[in-house]
Scaffold this motif. Structure first.
Motif, mmCIF file in Angstrom:
data_model
loop_
_atom_site.group_PDB
_atom_site.id
_atom_site.type_symbol
_atom_site.label_atom_id
_atom_site.label_comp_id
_atom_site.label_asym_id
_atom_site.label_seq_id
_atom_site.Cartn_x
_atom_site.Cartn_y
_atom_site.Cartn_z
ATOM 1 N N THR A 101 -27.685 -22.332 49.440
ATOM 2 C CA THR A 101 -26.358 -22.032 49.950
ATOM 3 C C THR A 101 -26.305 -22.328 51.450
ATOM 4 O OG1 THR A 101 -24.625 -20.349 49.964
ATOM 5 C CG2 THR A 101 -26.826 -19.584 50.484
ATOM 6 N N VAL A 102 -25.118 -22.590 51.950
ATOM 7 C CA VAL A 102 -24.906 -22.780 53.395
ATOM 8 C C VAL A 102 -23.825 -21.785 53.811
ATOM 9 C CG1 VAL A 102 -24.096 -24.362 55.190
ATOM 10 C CG2 VAL A 102 -25.465 -25.235 53.279
ATOM 11 N N ILE A 103 -24.209 -20.836 54.641
ATOM 12 C CA ILE A 103 -23.235 -19.846 55.115
ATOM 13 C C ILE A 103 -23.001 -20.092 56.592
ATOM 14 C CG2 ILE A 103 -22.793 -17.379 55.435
ATOM 15 C CD1 ILE A 103 -24.653 -16.878 53.053
ATOM 16 N N PHE A 104 -21.736 -20.230 56.958
ATOM 17 C CA PHE A 104 -21.429 -20.440 58.368
ATOM 18 C C PHE A 104 -21.385 -19.109 59.096
ATOM 19 C CE2 PHE A 104 -19.631 -24.403 56.540
ATOM 20 C CZ PHE A 104 -20.587 -25.237 57.123
ATOM 21 N N THR A 105 -22.009 -19.118 60.266
ATOM 22 C CA THR A 105 -22.132 -17.904 61.075
ATOM 23 C C THR A 105 -21.723 -18.271 62.496
ATOM 24 O OG1 THR A 105 -24.403 -18.465 61.683
ATOM 25 C CG2 THR A 105 -24.107 -17.139 59.669
ATOM 26 N N ARG A 106 -21.963 -17.346 63.423
ATOM 27 C CA ARG A 106 -21.666 -17.675 64.824
ATOM 28 C C ARG A 106 -22.824 -18.429 65.469
ATOM 29 N NH1 ARG A 106 -20.631 -12.427 67.726
ATOM 30 N NH2 ARG A 106 -22.163 -11.710 66.226
ATOM 31 N N ASN A 107 -24.050 -18.052 65.108
ATOM 32 C CA ASN A 107 -25.230 -18.625 65.765
ATOM 33 C C ASN A 107 -26.493 -18.142 65.048
ATOM 34 O OD1 ASN A 107 -25.460 -15.929 66.624
ATOM 35 N ND2 ASN A 107 -24.287 -16.373 68.466
ATOM 36 N N THR A 108 -27.643 -18.438 65.596
ATOM 37 C CA THR A 108 -28.910 -18.056 64.957
ATOM 38 C C THR A 108 -29.056 -16.543 64.881
ATOM 39 O OG1 THR A 108 -29.896 -20.065 65.864
ATOM 40 C CG2 THR A 108 -31.417 -18.364 65.110
ATOM 41 N N THR A 109 -28.665 -15.856 65.933
ATOM 42 C CA THR A 109 -28.745 -14.388 65.945
ATOM 43 C C THR A 109 -27.949 -13.826 64.772
ATOM 44 O OG1 THR A 109 -28.848 -14.477 68.360
ATOM 45 C CG2 THR A 109 -28.306 -12.346 67.376
ATOM 46 N N ASP A 110 -26.747 -14.333 64.609
ATOM 47 C CA ASP A 110 -25.878 -13.883 63.531
ATOM 48 C C ASP A 110 -26.517 -14.206 62.173
ATOM 49 O OD1 ASP A 110 -23.436 -12.688 62.868
ATOM 50 O OD2 ASP A 110 -22.391 -14.605 62.725
ATOM 51 N N SER A 111 -27.072 -15.399 62.050
ATOM 52 C CA SER A 111 -27.677 -15.822 60.779
ATOM 53 C C SER A 111 -28.837 -14.909 60.405
ATOM 54 C CB SER A 111 -28.183 -17.261 60.889
ATOM 55 O OG SER A 111 -27.129 -18.142 61.157
ATOM 56 N N LEU A 112 -29.692 -14.593 61.392
ATOM 57 C CA LEU A 112 -30.866 -13.773 61.079
ATOM 58 C C LEU A 112 -30.464 -12.321 60.816
ATOM 59 C CD1 LEU A 112 -33.437 -15.388 63.555
ATOM 60 C CD2 LEU A 112 -33.343 -15.633 61.058
ATOM 61 N N ASN A 113 -29.426 -11.846 61.488
ATOM 62 C CA ASN A 113 -28.936 -10.497 61.193
ATOM 63 C C ASN A 113 -28.316 -10.444 59.798
ATOM 64 O OD1 ASN A 113 -28.971 -8.243 63.473
ATOM 65 N ND2 ASN A 113 -28.975 -10.251 64.442
ATOM 66 N N LEU A 114 -27.619 -11.518 59.425
ATOM 67 C CA LEU A 114 -27.081 -11.591 58.063
ATOM 68 C C LEU A 114 -28.220 -11.528 57.045
ATOM 69 C CD1 LEU A 114 -25.181 -12.337 55.701
ATOM 70 C CD2 LEU A 114 -25.229 -14.697 56.506
ATOM 71 N N LEU A 115 -29.263 -12.313 57.300
ATOM 72 C CA LEU A 115 -30.397 -12.303 56.367
ATOM 73 C C LEU A 115 -31.031 -10.911 56.318
ATOM 74 C CD1 LEU A 115 -32.251 -13.843 54.453
ATOM 75 C CD2 LEU A 115 -33.635 -14.518 56.421
ATOM 76 N N ALA A 116 -31.199 -10.293 57.488
ATOM 77 C CA ALA A 116 -31.822 -8.957 57.534
ATOM 78 C C ALA A 116 -30.998 -7.962 56.717
ATOM 79 C CB ALA A 116 -31.952 -8.492 58.981
#
Ligand code: PLP
Length: 441
Positions: free
Chosen positions: A91-106
């Motif tokens: 899947t590809v989920i659009f986020t604001r940035n890497t911080t946002d992506s890793l917080n989403l994963l967490a």
């Protein structure tokens, strides 16, 4: 007769500013801070201009422009999938940035997941993980030992889901970590791997499949697309099962008033974690930048390697300068490095480079406080701050030569201006530099 083969050229960035000097006049800005945020690619800027007349709501509008915008948004998922070498079902989920992506994963980890990571990670990768099973291990000094350390930590984890979080390239030293090797031991121990590709993706081709990692997080503003979008790419199952990252429109399939409460059916695709109106311009810009890089890797890498060698050779001749290193021995590196200079405060040096030479570098601990302090201690220093120089597509040989010469001159004869700490940062006093006209008045 020999034929001169012209080397492919890397994609140009859009026009860079001229900056004022405290000593008078102005000079082309030497942006040596690509690792923080990279300049916009010329092609990205053109593409955004071309798209703006079509800008409209995504997923929500019947109008033609809405359909165009929706097509742009959804097509960019495919672009990102290709750029990251993803598996077909990722899947590809659009986020604001890497911080946002890793917080989403967490926030999407199954209950009881053990998380293993090095304590030298950037704060975006270091801090989001919660719970009793987070193992932050000191980064060993060799690639081999780094692989064994992860193996050992995973062996000691309790039963249940496991995740290894790892950066592809250090934002402090530019060194590449042995991602594929660590992924292989993680796989043997039944763990998934999340790759923080914030610093790797702008410099090297990325392949989820070849590296055999599960998730990749990246930022558009480090990929020459500074319009506020990033992405999390990877296995869909944990994300599909997780509570939506944000609750709101777009994340839901239906919401009904039910038994005095609400019956909500959440989307199961990427929209589940993309509630609210998306950043379509940012997403499109990110996709265009990825296409540009993807089509030009040979030139991108050649450009950076040539300038990186020039920089390292130049800095090696600056008396008292020590480069910080995470790993012993020659590691592959991107064009980022940090250093300390005997007798000079990093914040003061950065202020002088800016005010007298028109050079932008970063000083401090680079949102990697543990790493920076530890690496400085290895040099015999006691502080927690260094200077970082980072190269990219906006860098020229003149920029590299300028910073090397500037450092040699500062070591030899000091600054030509006075500096004092103002609001916690070194600044020239007085500072006669005028702000650009659009900010004046
Ligand atoms: N990871 C690394 C290695 C970084 O260098 C950075 C930013 O400097 C981040 C994560 C966070 O990126 P962003 O600020 O775009 O969220």
């Amino acid at each position: 007769m020999t034929l001169a083969l012209s080397r492919p050229t890397a994609p140009p960035v859009s026009e860079q500013a001229r900056v004022p000097l405290v000593t008078g006049g102005d000079i082309g800005y030497a942006n040596l801070d690509h690792a923080a945020s990279a300049p916009c690619l010329a092609a990205v800027r053109r593409a955004v201009d071309e798209f703006l007349p079509w800008y409209a709501s995504v997923h929500r509008g019947a109008g033609f422009a809405s359909q165009v915008a929706t097509r742009v948004y959804e097509r960019t998922r495919e672009v990102l999938r290709r750029f990251a070498g993803a598996r077909p079902r990722d899947t590809v989920i659009f986020t604001r940035n890497t911080t946002d992506s890793l917080n989403l994963l967490a926030s999407s980890l199954p209950a009881g997941t053990s998380v293993v990571l090095f304590d030298t990670e950037h704060h975006a990768a270091l801090l989001p993980w919660r719970g009793p099973h987070v193992y932050r291990i000191p980064t060993p000094r060799t690639r081999l030992a780094a692989v064994s350390a992860v193996d050992g930590a995973l062996a000691a984890c309790p039963e249940g889901p496991r995740l290894v979080v790892l950066t592809g390239a250090s934002n402090v030293t530019g060194e590449l970590l042995p991602v594929a090797e660590i992924a292989a031991v993680a796989r043997r121990r039944g763990a998934r791997i999340a790759l923080d590709a914030a610093q790797l993706a702008p410099h090297r081709p990325l392949s989820i499949q070849d590296l055999d990692v599960d998730f990749v997080a990246l930022s558009g503003h480090k990929l020459y697309a500074p319009f506020g979008a990033g992405a999390l790419i990877g296995r869909a199952d944990w994300l599909r099962a997780a509570r939506p990252y944000l609750a709101g429109g777009g994340a839901t399939r239906s919401v009904l008033a039910q038994d005095g409460g609400l019956g909500v059916v959440w989307n199961s695709g990427p929209e589940r974690h993309e509630a609210g109106s998306p950043n379509t311009v940012g997403v499109y810009a990110l996709g265009v930048a990825c296409e540009q890089l993807g089509a030009n890797w040979d030139a991108v890498i050649a450009h950076e390697e040539e300038l990186g060698d020039r920089l390292r050779r130049g800095l090696a001749a600056v008396p008292g300068l020590t480069e910080l290193k995470l790993l012993d021995g020659a590691a592959d590196m991107v064009g980022t490095l940090s250093f300390v200079l005997d007798g000079f405060e990093p914040g003061w040096l950065a202020a002088v480079l800016s005010a007298e030479y028109g050079i932008g570098v970063r000083d401090g601990a680079f949102c990697a406080h543990v790493a920076t302090r530890r690496l400085i201690a290895r040099t015999g220093g006691t502080g927690g701050q260094a200077v970082r120089v980072s190269l990219g597509l906006g860098t020229t040989a003149e920029h590299v030569d300028r910073v090397v010469l500037a450092l040699r001159q500062i070591v030899a004869r000091g600054a030509r201006w006075d500096y004092a700490i103002q609001d916690g940062r070194w600044a020239p006093t007085p500072d006669p530099r005028a702000l650009p006209p659009f900010l004046a008045g």
